[in-house]
Design a protein around this motif. Structure first.
Motif, PDB file in Angstrom:
ATOM      1  N   ILE A 110      41.747  26.422  46.301  1.00 33.71           N
ATOM      2  CA  ILE A 110      42.961  27.102  45.826  1.00 33.71           C
ATOM      3  C   ILE A 110      43.010  27.173  44.301  1.00 33.71           C
ATOM      4  O   ILE A 110      43.251  28.246  43.736  1.00 33.71           O
ATOM      5  N   PRO A 111      42.801  26.052  43.557  1.00 30.90           N
ATOM      6  CA  PRO A 111      42.753  26.186  42.085  1.00 30.90           C
ATOM      7  C   PRO A 111      41.634  27.117  41.626  1.00 30.90           C
ATOM      8  O   PRO A 111      41.796  27.851  40.643  1.00 30.90           O
ATOM      9  N   GLY A 112      40.487  27.115  42.338  1.00 30.47           N
ATOM     10  CA  GLY A 112      39.400  28.012  41.952  1.00 30.47           C
ATOM     11  C   GLY A 112      39.771  29.471  42.107  1.00 30.47           C
ATOM     12  O   GLY A 112      39.448  30.305  41.256  1.00 30.47           O
ATOM     13  N   LEU A 113      40.481  29.802  43.193  1.00 26.19           N
ATOM     14  CA  LEU A 113      40.942  31.179  43.370  1.00 26.19           C
ATOM     15  C   LEU A 113      41.946  31.574  42.295  1.00 26.19           C
ATOM     16  O   LEU A 113      41.933  32.707  41.804  1.00 26.19           O
ATOM     17  N   ALA A 114      42.826  30.621  41.929  1.00 22.28           N
ATOM     18  CA  ALA A 114      43.831  30.924  40.907  1.00 22.28           C
ATOM     19  C   ALA A 114      43.184  31.198  39.552  1.00 22.28           C
ATOM     20  O   ALA A 114      43.475  32.205  38.898  1.00 22.28           O
ATOM     21  N   PHE A 115      42.293  30.308  39.127  1.00 27.00           N
ATOM     22  CA  PHE A 115      41.630  30.510  37.832  1.00 27.00           C
ATOM     23  C   PHE A 115      40.648  31.677  37.895  1.00 27.00           C
ATOM     24  O   PHE A 115      40.449  32.374  36.899  1.00 27.00           O
ATOM     25  N   GLY A 116      40.020  31.885  39.052  1.00 29.95           N
ATOM     26  CA  GLY A 116      39.141  33.036  39.185  1.00 29.95           C
ATOM     27  C   GLY A 116      39.899  34.347  39.066  1.00 29.95           C
ATOM     28  O   GLY A 116      39.427  35.297  38.435  1.00 29.95           O
ATOM     29  N   GLY A 117      41.090  34.398  39.676  1.00 34.79           N
ATOM     30  CA  GLY A 117      41.916  35.581  39.527  1.00 34.79           C
ATOM     31  C   GLY A 117      42.327  35.825  38.086  1.00 34.79           C
ATOM     32  O   GLY A 117      42.403  36.968  37.624  1.00 34.79           O
ATOM     33  N   LEU A 118      42.589  34.726  37.354  1.00 33.21           N
ATOM     34  CA  LEU A 118      42.939  34.864  35.943  1.00 33.21           C
ATOM     35  C   LEU A 118      41.771  35.442  35.143  1.00 33.21           C
ATOM     36  O   LEU A 118      41.960  36.291  34.270  1.00 33.21           O
ATOM     37  N   LEU A 119      40.556  35.007  35.463  1.00 43.86           N
ATOM     38  CA  LEU A 119      39.385  35.518  34.752  1.00 43.86           C
ATOM     39  C   LEU A 119      39.072  36.969  35.117  1.00 43.86           C
ATOM     40  O   LEU A 119      38.596  37.746  34.286  1.00 43.86           O
ATOM     41  N   LEU A 120      39.361  37.329  36.368  1.00 43.74           N
ATOM     42  CA  LEU A 120      39.046  38.681  36.823  1.00 43.74           C
ATOM     43  C   LEU A 120      40.170  39.680  36.561  1.00 43.74           C
ATOM     44  O   LEU A 120      39.984  40.880  36.805  1.00 43.74           O
ATOM     45  N   ALA A 121      41.324  39.213  36.104  1.00 46.27           N
ATOM     46  CA  ALA A 121      42.466  40.108  35.887  1.00 46.27           C
ATOM     47  C   ALA A 121      42.132  41.297  34.984  1.00 46.27           C
ATOM     48  O   ALA A 121      42.501  42.441  35.287  1.00 46.27           O
ATOM     49  N   PRO A 122      41.426  41.106  33.853  1.00 44.34           N
ATOM     50  CA  PRO A 122      41.102  42.275  33.006  1.00 44.34           C
ATOM     51  C   PRO A 122      40.213  43.289  33.701  1.00 44.34           C
ATOM     52  O   PRO A 122      40.251  44.471  33.365  1.00 44.34           O
ATOM     53  N   PHE A 123      39.397  42.840  34.661  1.00 49.21           N
ATOM     54  CA  PHE A 123      38.502  43.759  35.349  1.00 49.21           C
ATOM     55  C   PHE A 123      39.163  44.409  36.563  1.00 49.21           C
ATOM     56  O   PHE A 123      38.784  45.504  36.965  1.00 49.21           O
ATOM     57  N   VAL A 139      50.572  42.305  36.624  1.00 53.07           N
ATOM     58  CA  VAL A 139      51.953  41.832  36.730  1.00 53.07           C
ATOM     59  C   VAL A 139      52.168  41.093  38.047  1.00 53.07           C
ATOM     60  O   VAL A 139      52.833  40.046  38.098  1.00 53.07           O
ATOM     61  N   GLY A 140      51.603  41.600  39.138  1.00 52.19           N
ATOM     62  CA  GLY A 140      51.748  40.934  40.426  1.00 52.19           C
ATOM     63  C   GLY A 140      51.112  39.555  40.432  1.00 52.19           C
ATOM     64  O   GLY A 140      51.691  38.596  40.947  1.00 52.19           O
ATOM     65  N   MET A 141      49.923  39.425  39.840  1.00 56.62           N
ATOM     66  CA  MET A 141      49.263  38.122  39.772  1.00 56.62           C
ATOM     67  C   MET A 141      50.050  37.151  38.908  1.00 56.62           C
ATOM     68  O   MET A 141      50.162  35.963  39.226  1.00 56.62           O
ATOM     69  N   MET A 142      50.623  37.657  37.812  1.00 56.00           N
ATOM     70  CA  MET A 142      51.403  36.793  36.932  1.00 56.00           C
ATOM     71  C   MET A 142      52.666  36.300  37.641  1.00 56.00           C
ATOM     72  O   MET A 142      52.993  35.109  37.589  1.00 56.00           O
ATOM     73  N   LEU A 143      53.367  37.188  38.327  1.00 51.90           N
ATOM     74  CA  LEU A 143      54.588  36.794  39.034  1.00 51.90           C
ATOM     75  C   LEU A 143      54.276  35.814  40.161  1.00 51.90           C
ATOM     76  O   LEU A 143      55.026  34.845  40.376  1.00 51.90           O
ATOM     77  N   LEU A 144      53.184  36.030  40.871  1.00 50.84           N
ATOM     78  CA  LEU A 144      52.800  35.111  41.937  1.00 50.84           C
ATOM     79  C   LEU A 144      52.507  33.722  41.383  1.00 50.84           C
ATOM     80  O   LEU A 144      52.926  32.710  41.955  1.00 50.84           O
ATOM     81  N   ALA A 145      51.810  33.665  40.253  1.00 52.50           N
ATOM     82  CA  ALA A 145      51.491  32.372  39.644  1.00 52.50           C
ATOM     83  C   ALA A 145      52.754  31.666  39.162  1.00 52.50           C
ATOM     84  O   ALA A 145      52.932  30.457  39.382  1.00 52.50           O
TER      85      ALA A 145
END
Length: 261
Positions: A110-123, A139-145
């Protein structure tokens, strides 16, 4: 062409004959889209940071965090808690899908998916717009976090009685500390039966009250050790009758010495 006054040497027409410094265009060429870094943008950032810092300092003054006593490795009843900014991860590990046999899901997946999503957000969201409705993925990823962190932190904090915890674990000032004879027979019995919950210096712990400042007779202490009281279950003392008598006399004598001081 004859050599003469009007002769010129011409190179590639795509390259300017005049050298210009490699500097970006002035911000005035982009009205409404940018501003000068100094002093406009930097001043706004400084003001926003100052407001947050002043508000945070006022909060710490109005509701200071209570201090706890020194770490005691012999206190098996003490329940450690992470700092407030890690409470959401602490709460996550309480759920069945992220604890026990699935603990790797809680600490890695779960933490890996969260940080991975943060790294992939620009792409994942390459939109040029800066307004929220033009950046749905980011925006959706930020609100979910944010919702996840706030909710898990609230759930974790609501399960802890912070006032009771602070009262049980508050440090004892040097002026209020009691001299305890740790070489006595009574302390040896206490160490074998009671120290894991009540602390090395009888100061109590997260799951047991202090034994300093209690007003009980020898018989009352013996009855509590055998039959329990409050949240303390019966049968906690496993020694002989002679050891029970020694323990009770030791606890009463410690509190008597404190009253004399």
């Amino acid at each position: 062409m004859h050599k003469g006054k009007g002769m010129k040497f011409v190179g590639d027409s795509r390259i300017s004959a005049e050298r210009k410094p490699n500097i970006p265009k002035d911000y005035s060429e982009y009205p409404g889209r940018t501003e000068a870094f100094w002093p406009n943008f930097l001043l706004k950032e400084w003001l926003a940071g100052s407001v947050f810092l002043v508000g945070f300092l006022c909060l710490t003054i109005a509701d200071p965090t209570p201090l706890e006593g020194m770490a005691d490795p012999t206190d098996a009843g003490y329940i450690p808690l992470p700092d407030w900014y890690f409470l959401f991860l602490y709460q996550l590990l309480k759920y069945d899908f992220a604890s026990g046999p699935f603990v790797l899901i809680g600490i890695i997946v779960i933490p890996g998916l969260a940080f991975g999503g943060l790294l992939l957000a620009p792409f994942l969201d390459k939109g040029p717009g800066r307004r929220p409705h033009r950046r749905p993925v980011a925006v959706g990823m930020m609100l979910l976090a944010l919702v996840s962190v706030f909710w898990l932190t609230y759930e974790s904090a609501s399960e802890v009685n912070w006032e009771q915890r602070a009262e049980a674990n508050q440090p004892i000032p040097p002026s209020e500390q009691t001299d305890i004879d740790k070489d006595s027979d009574g302390y040896k019995v206490f160490k074998d039966n009671c120290m894991s919950c009540h602390g090395e210096d009888l100061q109590g712990g997260a799951s047991a009250p202090p034994l300093i400042g209690v007003d009980h007779s020898v018989d009352e202490v013996k009855d509590i050790a055998q039959n329990g009281i409050g949240s303390m279950p019966a049968g906690q003392f496993s020694g002989s009758d002679e050891e029970l008598q020694t323990l009770a006399e030791f606890i009463v004598s410690v509190n008597k010495d404190e009253d004399d001081n």
